[in-house]
Write a protein that holds these residues in place. Structure first.
Motif, PDB file in Angstrom:
ATOM      1  N   LYS A 135       0.824  -1.022   0.287  1.00 55.83           N
ATOM      2  CA  LYS A 135      -0.012  -0.123   0.057  1.00 55.83           C
ATOM      3  C   LYS A 135       0.923   1.635  -0.402  1.00 55.83           C
ATOM      4  CE  LYS A 135      -2.598  -1.114   3.462  1.00 55.83           C
ATOM      5  NZ  LYS A 135      -3.764  -0.755   4.693  1.00 55.83           N
ATOM      6  N   THR A 187       0.756   4.011  -3.072  1.00 53.04           N
ATOM      7  CA  THR A 187       1.458   5.436  -2.896  1.00 53.04           C
ATOM      8  C   THR A 187       1.706   6.491  -3.064  1.00 53.04           C
ATOM      9  OG1 THR A 187      -0.721   5.011  -0.930  1.00 53.04           O
ATOM     10  CG2 THR A 187       0.222   6.862  -1.088  1.00 53.04           C
ATOM     11  N   GLU A 220       0.933   6.765  -6.824  1.00 47.54           N
ATOM     12  CA  GLU A 220       0.167   7.368  -6.870  1.00 47.54           C
ATOM     13  C   GLU A 220       0.787   9.479  -6.640  1.00 47.54           C
ATOM     14  OE1 GLU A 220      -4.551   9.430  -4.649  1.00 47.54           O
ATOM     15  OE2 GLU A 220      -2.523   7.445  -4.070  1.00 47.54           O
ATOM     16  N   GLN A 267     -14.765  -1.324  -1.517  1.00 49.69           N
ATOM     17  CA  GLN A 267     -13.716  -0.272  -2.513  1.00 49.69           C
ATOM     18  C   GLN A 267     -12.987  -0.696  -3.760  1.00 49.69           C
ATOM     19  OE1 GLN A 267     -10.561   0.058   0.952  1.00 49.69           O
ATOM     20  NE2 GLN A 267     -12.242   1.008   2.030  1.00 49.69           N
ATOM     21  N   ALA A 285     -13.493   1.606  -6.714  1.00 47.26           N
ATOM     22  CA  ALA A 285     -12.418   1.931  -7.966  1.00 47.26           C
ATOM     23  C   ALA A 285     -12.277   1.871  -9.198  1.00 47.26           C
ATOM     24  CB  ALA A 285     -11.499   1.515  -6.716  1.00 47.26           C
ATOM     25  N   SER A 309      -5.859   7.769  -9.050  1.00 49.68           N
ATOM     26  CA  SER A 309      -6.238   8.008  -7.372  1.00 49.68           C
ATOM     27  C   SER A 309      -7.040   6.448  -7.737  1.00 49.68           C
ATOM     28  CB  SER A 309      -7.508   8.979  -6.187  1.00 49.68           C
ATOM     29  OG  SER A 309      -6.146  10.393  -6.651  1.00 49.68           O
ATOM     30  N   ASP A 316      -6.169   3.300  -5.563  1.00 51.74           N
ATOM     31  CA  ASP A 316      -7.059   3.033  -4.665  1.00 51.74           C
ATOM     32  C   ASP A 316      -7.410   0.932  -4.768  1.00 51.74           C
ATOM     33  OD1 ASP A 316      -7.494   5.197  -2.668  1.00 51.74           O
ATOM     34  OD2 ASP A 316      -9.290   5.858  -4.032  1.00 51.74           O
ATOM     35  N   TYR A 317      -7.543   0.828  -6.376  1.00 53.77           N
ATOM     36  CA  TYR A 317      -8.258  -0.440  -6.589  1.00 53.77           C
ATOM     37  C   TYR A 317      -6.350  -0.948  -6.374  1.00 53.77           C
ATOM     38  CZ  TYR A 317      -8.975  -4.179  -9.874  1.00 53.77           C
ATOM     39  OH  TYR A 317      -9.252  -5.315 -10.297  1.00 53.77           O
ATOM     40  N   ARG A 333      -4.669  -0.982  -3.872  1.00 56.36           N
ATOM     41  CA  ARG A 333      -4.530  -0.721  -2.248  1.00 56.36           C
ATOM     42  C   ARG A 333      -5.678  -1.696  -1.848  1.00 56.36           C
ATOM     43  NH1 ARG A 333      -2.618   4.678  -2.276  1.00 56.36           N
ATOM     44  NH2 ARG A 333      -4.596   5.288  -3.072  1.00 56.36           N
ATOM     45  N   SER A 334      -6.422  -2.005  -2.414  1.00 56.15           N
ATOM     46  CA  SER A 334      -8.043  -2.615  -2.078  1.00 56.15           C
ATOM     47  C   SER A 334      -7.811  -4.211  -2.161  1.00 56.15           C
ATOM     48  CB  SER A 334      -9.089  -2.334  -2.677  1.00 56.15           C
ATOM     49  OG  SER A 334      -9.481  -1.047  -2.601  1.00 56.15           O
TER      50      SER A 334
END
Length: 423
Positions: A134, A138, A141, A341, A345, A396, A400-401, A403-404
């Motif tokens: 993650k 990030t 990102e 999420q 995403a 973003s 998020d995708y 990270r999920s």
């Protein structure tokens, strides 16, 4: 310019994970706890073997008992039964034969604890890996956000240059020039925020991986569609999640603890064999012997200690059961949240992809209209802002995708093979 963005080849995600597994303090602690549990189990096994003790004593008495007798007509005579100063050497071997199941259940309990600690270690590693992933997503990102902000500054600067040229030629009003300059200042502020975001994300990744000096290579995130079933993910988590497996073993061990507490009420049988050498008997010098004994111990009363220990063991078993249920509920909630999420995403990605294409077309058309003097500066500024927003939304959403997916991988103990996407 952020120095990290211009660095040469650095550590990849897989290398960062390896570094984290080696350097992360939580993993180091968990590894030590696993070692401790292994030694505790081996200690429990060692209690089945006989114990051998050597004992040496040196006695000095202020007085020694004597025996007196008389045989008339001889005068009364006495002699000591023990020497006032003597030594005693003893070697004993004690072998437990029956302990009411205490040793057996103790070994079972420690084995369950060892296995539970192994799964706790696996859970710790999985948690750190998920956190590093993650962090990496990030950071990626943030890096892309800096690139978007730099493009924003470039586009705003180009428009400001065009607006100033038109204003100098008297083609457009001063308002167009001022509006373009404001948009350029906003772009510079956005770039500053993006760089700050990148700096914080980089430091977070370095902290979690335990590295400070090495370069980090961050790839641009990609979107790879997957098709998972929420109920199947929950079912897999209940079977494969290391934390749940650890708690099940702890529950097993707690049950053995209850049985072990009951064994305190049963007799204990052991055999003792030994050798003794002493010079405590007067007149015979050194005396030695071998001996053997069968010892039966029947516990009668210990001040209610065994009763309270039994209740404690039962309560501990209930506590572990409740902890297991609570963990399952939390993991189920975590999967539901991460899955939701993920779907959100994915929907945002598809929308943002369309937005980006539309924004490109709108920006190109707005610039052409402005240069042809049929469009306004406001249209160009709005088109630039729309394009930047669309790129940021897509960036973003993809982060998020991913990270999920990392969250789901942690909760499930390893994602199953993805089913073919539904068409």
């Amino acid at each position: 310019m952020i120095p990290s963005l211009s660095m040469a080849k650095g550590l990849t995600l897989s290398q960062l994970i390896e570094k984290a597994i080696t350097n992360n303090p939580e993993i180091k602690i968990a590894r030590k706890e696993e070692k401790i549990s292994q030694y505790q189990y081996r200690e429990a096994i060692g209690k089945f073997f006989p114990s051998i003790n050597l004992e040496y004593k040196k006695f000095s008495h202020s007085d020694a008992p004597e025996m007196s007798f008389s045989l008339p007509p001889l005068p009364p005579t006495s002699f000591p039964l023990l020497e006032k100063h003597y030594h005693d050497f003893q070697a004993t071997l004690t072998q437990p034969l029956f302990t009411g199941g205490y040793l057996f259940y103790n070994a079972k309990l420690k084995k369950a604890a060892e296995t539970a600690q192994f799964y706790k270690f696996q859970d710790c590693v999985a948690k750190v890996i998920a956190e590093v992933k993650k962090d990496y997503y990030t950071l990626s990102e943030a890096k892309t956000a800096v690139k978007i902000a730099e493009d924003y500054v470039k586009a705003a600067k180009n428009h400001l240059r065009d607006a100033k040229a038109f204003y100098d030629e008297g083609i457009v009003a001063r308002r167009d020039y001022l509006e373009a300059e404001v948009k350029y200042r906003e772009a510079l502020e956005a770039l500053t925020k993006a760089k700050s975001f990148y700096t914080v994300a980089l430091e977070k990744l370095k902290t979690d991986t335990g590295i400070q000096e090495e370069n980090i290579e961050v790839d641009k995130l990609s979107y790879k569609p997957v098709n998972y079933n929420e109920s199947e993910l929950i079912e897999k988590a209940f079977q494969s999640n290391p934390l749940l497996m650890a708690l099940r073993k702890m529950k097993e061990g707690a049950n053995y603890g209850v049985k072990m507490s009951y064994s305190q009420f049963l007799p204990k049988i052991s055999v003792i064999m030994g050798y003794e050498k002493t010079d405590q008997y007067p007149g015979i010098g050194e005396f030695d012997e071998t001996f053997g004994a069968l010892v039966v111990q029947i516990p009668i009363f210990e001040g209610t200690q065994r009763y309270w220990r039994t209740l404690e063991a039962k309560e501990n078993s209930k506590k572990v059961s409740l902890t297991l249920k609570q963990a399952k509920d939390k993991i189920k909630l975590g999967i539901i949240a991460a899955f939701s999420q993920l779907k959100s995403a994915e929907s945002r990605i598809k929308t943002a992809q369309t937005m980006v294409e539309q924004a490109k077309e709108l920006l190109r058309d707005s610039k052409e209209r402005y240069k042809a003097h049929v469009g306004t500066s406001t249209e160009v500024c709005d088109a630039i802002a729309y394009y930047v927003k669309a790129e940021g939304t897509l960036n973003s959403a993809i982060a998020d995708y991913n990270r999920s997916l990392a969250e789901l991988e942690y909760f499930t103990g390893g994602l199953p093979a993805s089913q073919p996407p539904i068409k």
